[in-house]
Design a protein around this motif. Sequence first.
Motif, PDB file in Angstrom:
ATOM      1  N   GLY A   1     -52.085   5.981  23.319  1.00  0.00           N
ATOM      2  CA  GLY A   1     -51.760   6.679  22.083  1.00  0.00           C
ATOM      3  C   GLY A   1     -50.290   6.550  21.733  1.00  0.00           C
ATOM      4  N   GLU A   2     -49.430   6.679  22.738  1.00  0.00           N
ATOM      5  CA  GLU A   2     -47.990   6.532  22.496  1.00  0.00           C
ATOM      6  C   GLU A   2     -47.652   5.101  22.095  1.00  0.00           C
TER       7      GLU A   2
ATOM      8  N   LEU B   1     -54.715   0.830  17.188  1.00  0.00           N
ATOM      9  CA  LEU B   1     -55.447   2.027  16.774  1.00  0.00           C
ATOM     10  C   LEU B   1     -56.954   1.892  16.913  1.00  0.00           C
ATOM     11  N   ALA B   2     -57.432   0.682  17.151  1.00  0.00           N
ATOM     12  CA  ALA B   2     -58.878   0.471  17.258  1.00  0.00           C
ATOM     13  C   ALA B   2     -59.456   1.351  18.367  1.00  0.00           C
ATOM     14  N   GLY B   3     -60.446   2.172  18.020  1.00  0.00           N
ATOM     15  CA  GLY B   3     -61.086   3.045  18.994  1.00  0.00           C
ATOM     16  C   GLY B   3     -60.370   4.357  19.219  1.00  0.00           C
ATOM     17  N   LEU B   4     -59.234   4.581  18.567  1.00  0.00           N
ATOM     18  CA  LEU B   4     -58.479   5.826  18.717  1.00  0.00           C
ATOM     19  C   LEU B   4     -58.613   6.670  17.455  1.00  0.00           C
TER      20      LEU B   4
ATOM     21  N   ARG C   1     -54.950  10.420  13.433  1.00  0.00           N
ATOM     22  CA  ARG C   1     -54.828  10.443  11.979  1.00  0.00           C
ATOM     23  C   ARG C   1     -53.381  10.313  11.520  1.00  0.00           C
ATOM     24  N   ALA C   2     -52.463  11.011  12.185  1.00  0.00           N
ATOM     25  CA  ALA C   2     -51.062  10.928  11.785  1.00  0.00           C
ATOM     26  C   ALA C   2     -50.520   9.515  11.974  1.00  0.00           C
ATOM     27  N   THR C   3     -50.918   8.880  13.068  1.00  0.00           N
ATOM     28  CA  THR C   3     -50.468   7.509  13.321  1.00  0.00           C
ATOM     29  C   THR C   3     -51.028   6.557  12.276  1.00  0.00           C
ATOM     30  N   THR C   4     -52.285   6.758  11.912  1.00  0.00           N
ATOM     31  CA  THR C   4     -52.892   5.927  10.875  1.00  0.00           C
ATOM     32  C   THR C   4     -52.155   6.075   9.555  1.00  0.00           C
ATOM     33  N   ILE C   5     -51.770   7.294   9.221  1.00  0.00           N
ATOM     34  CA  ILE C   5     -51.018   7.513   7.985  1.00  0.00           C
ATOM     35  C   ILE C   5     -49.651   6.851   8.059  1.00  0.00           C
ATOM     36  N   ASN C   6     -49.046   6.828   9.236  1.00  0.00           N
ATOM     37  CA  ASN C   6     -47.760   6.129   9.378  1.00  0.00           C
ATOM     38  C   ASN C   6     -47.915   4.628   9.146  1.00  0.00           C
TER      39      ASN C   6
END
Length: 357
Positions: free
Chosen positions: A84-85, A116-119, A122-127
Motif C-alpha cells: 500500500g505504501e 493499485l491493481a487488487g488494492l 480510494r485516496a491513492t486512486t484519486i491522487n
Amino acid sequence: MNAFEQVTETVEEAAVDSGSAGEAADGDVASDFPTALAAAQNLGWEGRHQRVVGDLYWLQGQPERAAAAYLAGRTEGEQHGRVGEAAHSQALRAFAVALYAPDGATAEIDLAHQFLAGLNLRATTINVRRAELIRDAGSDIVDDQIATLRTEIDIAGLTSLTPAIELACAFHQAVLDDRTALHATLAGLREQTSDEDHAYFVDIAQFIADMPVDQTSGVRWLDSEQHTRRRWRGLVIARQTHPHAGPGAYPRETPPRPRRRGSGGVQRSDAGTRVQLGFQRQDRERLSRLHRVPGDRSSVGHRPVHASPVHRIHSMSRGEGDVFREPQGCRVLARARNLPFGSEHGEGGDDDTTGAT
C-alpha cells in the motif's frame, strides 16, 4: 493517512516529541517547513519519511526533488513488503513528475495503476487521477476531469483531498490564463482552508496565478517566498510554452498528422509512406523517359512524336524490366495503358491498398 495529513500531523507529532520544533506552538509546525523537514529526517521508513520529504518539496515548487523522494519511498515500501505504501508513493511520484515533465508522466501514471491493481485505496486512486489532471493541464478535457473528481471525493467522503484538487484546478486555469476562473478557485480554496489546515495552498495558488498574496498564511518556506513564487510560476510558464502532447492536449497550431492505413487496417508509418512515394516518383521518371519513339528527335519548338501504346509497353519491358517486378509492375503497366505520362494521379491515393511491410 494521505500525503497532506503526513505534513500536518505526522511531522508535527515527530517534531514535538523530538523537541526539534523548538518554541513553535502546537499546530504551527505544519506551516514551518524548515522545522518539518528537519523533523522528517528522524521518522525512518516506518514513519514514511521519504513521502513526507516529497510532500514538503513539491509544496516549495520543487517537483523534481519530490519525485526522487517518492521513488525512494516506493522502493522502501517494496523492500519491506508494504504494498500500500509503495502504491501511494508511486501515485505521488506520478503527480510530481506531471508537474515538470508531463510527457514523461504517462509511464509513471500507468505504473501507479499497476501498483493499485487488487488494492482498495480510494485516496491513492484519486491522487493518480490528480496526476492525470496535472499532466493534461491546459487541454480541453480537464474541466470534465475536475468535475468528476469533485463528485468522487464527495461520494467517498475524502474531503481532506479537496484543497489538493482545487490547487490542481488553479494550475490548469493559470496555464489557460483564465483569470475569472482563477478568482473563483481562490475564493473556494480560502473557504476550504479557513481552519488554517493547508492555508498555504492559497499562497501557492496565488504564486501560480502570478497574483500578489493578499492574505498571508504565515508559512515559513524552505528558502524564501520570492524563490518559491518564482519556481511555481516557472512551472506554469513552462507548460504554456510546451503543453503536453497527449490525447486532447496537442498544441493547436500543430495538430497531429493523420496516419495512412494499408489493407487490413494496418497503420503505415510516415517513413514508410515517404519511401512508397519515392518509388512512385522513380516509376514516373522512368516512364517519362520512354514516351518517345527510340531515335526520334523533335526539333526545338515542336511537340514530340509519341509512340503507340503497344510500342511503349514493349520498349519499357525491354529497357526497364526491373520496374515490372511484382508487386510494383502491375500498377506501372496499368498506368502505361490508361494514364498520360507525367500524370500526378495516383500519388498518395491508389497505394493505400498496399499493406505495410
